[in-house]
Design a protein around this motif. Sequence first.
Motif: not given
Length: 313
Positions: A281, A286, A288, A304
Amino acid sequence: MADVASDFGEAVISGLSQPRRIIPARYLYDVRGSELFEQITRLPEYYPTRTETLLLKRHAADLGRLSGRGRPVVEFGAGSAAKTPLLLDATGATTYVPIDISKEFLEGAMARLAAARPALRIVPIAGDFTHPLKLPPLAGPLTGFFPGSTIGNFDHRSAVNLLRSLRQTLGPAASLVIGIDSRKNSRLLEAAYDDAAGITAAFNLNLLQRINRELDGTIPIDAFEHRAVWHDGLGRVEMHLVANRDVAFAAAGRRFSMGAGETIHTENSYKYTLEEARLLARASGWEPLAFWTDPDGLFGLHVWTAASDELQP
């Protein structure tokens, strides 16, 4: 949008010309392949679908709160959209944008969904989401839905690049609900990709039938067998089509030959620990927010959010 039929021919010629033959997994999903995959999702050995469905139901309230209520939902690789209503209900979405490579299968699935949910605005896109796609005008931040551990079909570098691309597609302040399969006992993994009923074998062999149908192929289907094997060091299940004898055939205007025991590599399915998923991620832009799994740790459902740094082109 790319010409999928042309891309298929190019992928087959390129893949079968390599010393280690490989055809990307996305070409398993013509109409027949998509139908067979839906059968796979209902098999007793195939735990991902029922486990992810359970998690979507169990954590609906948190999903709505974390991913954003009322936002349009964009699903990458919609298939039959069997799990989609769970997320639509959890978020209260009134607009749904399904993306799938199989136009005919997508149209049928969306006709059924529209009949069941007449108030839902459905804007389908027939295309390959591994390439950049332009979304129609949509209001506000978006929620992406990427279920089924489809991300596992991509090697780590490709997975990072794809997730970055999805972030670009969804835009600022987006959220992503993503299913990621977990590492576990190798016997469970191999059984999930080589079921007793032979449905996964038929799904894999359908790729050769598709070549024969669409690319004037002359492949003798009975010269190949399905094989699924877990590679612990690579953290992935591999699917292959194995030649059971010496074979020569034509496809897409070219001639090819394979010796007994040679294979066509058709799919990878990478499995992730929680730590690896969170690294994935963050490496792709991104952040989490949440993670849930079942009591046996078979499968993970993640939420995310787009990282706060400025989106890069």
